[in-house]
Design a protein around this motif. Sequence first.
Motif, PDB file in Angstrom:
ATOM      1  N   MET A 389       0.748  -1.235   0.063  1.00 45.24           N
ATOM      2  CA  MET A 389      -0.146   0.071  -0.089  1.00 45.24           C
ATOM      3  C   MET A 389       0.981   1.311   0.039  1.00 45.24           C
ATOM      4  N   ARG A 420      -3.930   4.527  -1.289  1.00 44.41           N
ATOM      5  CA  ARG A 420      -3.978   3.863  -0.394  1.00 44.41           C
ATOM      6  C   ARG A 420      -5.247   3.352  -0.153  1.00 44.41           C
ATOM      7  N   ASN A 424      -6.390  -0.409   0.100  1.00 46.57           N
ATOM      8  CA  ASN A 424      -7.088  -1.146   1.288  1.00 46.57           C
ATOM      9  C   ASN A 424      -8.534  -1.455   0.864  1.00 46.57           C
ATOM     10  N   PHE A 429      -6.036  -4.231   5.642  1.00 48.98           N
ATOM     11  CA  PHE A 429      -4.955  -3.644   6.169  1.00 48.98           C
ATOM     12  C   PHE A 429      -3.480  -4.226   6.223  1.00 48.98           C
ATOM     13  N   ASP A 431      -0.478  -6.171   4.516  1.00 49.03           N
ATOM     14  CA  ASP A 431       0.223  -5.980   3.136  1.00 49.03           C
ATOM     15  C   ASP A 431       0.899  -7.495   2.775  1.00 49.03           C
TER      16      ASP A 431
END
Length: 662
Positions: A389, A420, A424, A429, A431
């Motif tokens: 992200m 981002r 998301n 949340f 990665d």
Amino acid sequence: MIRRFSQVVMRPLVAVGIIAFSSALALAQNAATNTTKNNNAAVKSELPFSNTQDFEDVKKGFIAPLPDNGIIKNAKGQTVWDLGAYSFAQGKEAPDTVNPSLWRQLQLLSEGGLYEVTPRIYQVRSADLSNITFIEGDSGVIVMDPLISAETAKASLDLYRKHRGNKPVVAVIYTHSHVDHYGGVRGVVDEKDVQSGKVKIIAPEGFLEEAVSENVFAGNTMGRRASYMYGNLLPKDPKGTLGTGLGLGTSPGTITIIPPTDTITKTGQQLKVDGLTFEFLLAPGTEAPAEMHFYIPELKAVTAAENATHTLHNLYTLRGAKVRNAKAWANYLNETLQRWGDKAEVLYAPHHWPTWGNEKVVDHLKKQRDLYKYLNDQTLRMANHGYNMVEAAEMMELPAELAQYWANRGYYGSVNHDTRAVWNYYLGFFDGNPARLYPLPPTEAGKKFVEYMGGADSVLQKAQKDYDAGNYRWVAQVLDNLVSAQPNNQKAKNLLADALEQMGYQQENGPWRNFFLSGAKELREGVKKLAMPVTASPDTIANMPIEMFFDYLGIRLNGPKAAGKKMAFNVSLPDIKGNYSLVVENGVLNYGPPVDKPDATVTINRTSLDDVIMGTAGIDDKVKDGSAKLGGDGAKFKEFLGMLDTFDFWWNVSTPNPPPSE
């Protein structure tokens, strides 16, 4: 490619609405450093400042200024709006402490008053965060999006009537479920006229549920973050807030709501209102969870609500809310073009200024459509290459044909945080890196970080060198750990504040600037209680459906206190002819039909129950005055009420909060 898209890349790393008043005097702020001066100066050569069409458009159709020099007061004589406070930018070049692009946007936004959009459509602009629109029917006026506060909405209606006649309001349209589009409704209509059928309230499907859940369920934390986002705690000057890019600021007046009488449930639905035809297009999950566009064929006028304004908007708002669907956003703008693009002669919105002429309307809608589609598609392209992200956000660049279009600049949303948001939206949340799956909380991690770095003095020495070199992002990242570990270390807080301040000075994005500068203010001065709009207002809570009201009680129930307890109550609400049970078990509150053997029975009107829950009266007060009856074990019901938390609005944002007390 343009890199200063929404937040300038840092070199070299690159309710009654008034809840509190306090002195707004601030500690001395720093000047812009050479790094910041150079960063802001470079913007002037990268963007098309010679294109001044917006300055012509923002003045088009001007009829009259806001009265009283733009000052609007509430019934107590307190100022809830002051347009003149933002006039410091007019006719001046951007100072070193301001990104020139954001300065330009402020100059446009601080133009205010009554304007003609096209015959029969009028707007009052810059009397609140949003615009209020008056659409003239055959006998009266249809109000679109009546601002945040009843006071600003009423002042706007008075200004309109002064110049267009005393036309009765026959309908109100809420284009979507954000508070700046419904909060002032009681300033333009009397609910008795709504109940009698004289006035329609028209809204998209899901409006009430979304308006209430956003502004009440998470209202306290969202409102506190909004105090940063909208610059409510900052002075209005070249070292303080420059508005939000979407509008100037939020009015801390009386927030109200009247539930819809007419709900738009499908695209293509039409309503005839006072001689005008309204053709609707539902756009859920875009700028708001419940949102709609509409076209008036008699006037050849289209609005895409808040989905096509003069800024890149938020796919994730920094105050906190559900992440928005960029793909759907682009698709609904494309559908707007397909339905009405060959017909519309004017595009107007509840923010900013209109776009006139079919060719320009179509071009604007296309560029806004492609802005959101580019962010959606390119974020997923990078995600599928394995970039996380933060990496994707740092890499994202808009093509020049989008980035050089003023209306696509990141004054409110930013390319970085919108990227981002897309990441998301699809991936959540985490990665994928297991080292980031289970991190320590900030205070514990901060203590270990400081220990590894050789102690606080060592961290500060290194951070000062990086600050002097202009590495503000890194300084902020490092000192956040130190302040988390040692929240009373004022030397660390001051240097962190200095770094945030320079980051704020460089921002093209209004909310980013406000967040950085608000954080600097809190780090230097502590939490200051100033004027703020309260979205979880008494009127909002009173108009919650009872099921949502009980959900709200479940949110306020202190789970640790309720653990191990079993309680059941039957609640009778005569004024709404409702009978329910409230059952506490397993640390949660559930509701349903009455149970056979309750611990206590409560008979109370919904309006009185609102008073008890809002804390304006106790249950004993209601029993004493005869507006409530308690049967069975009344002490248990009082114990239940005692387990409902109240939320302190002024929690720490930039420093750790103390552990919760149980």
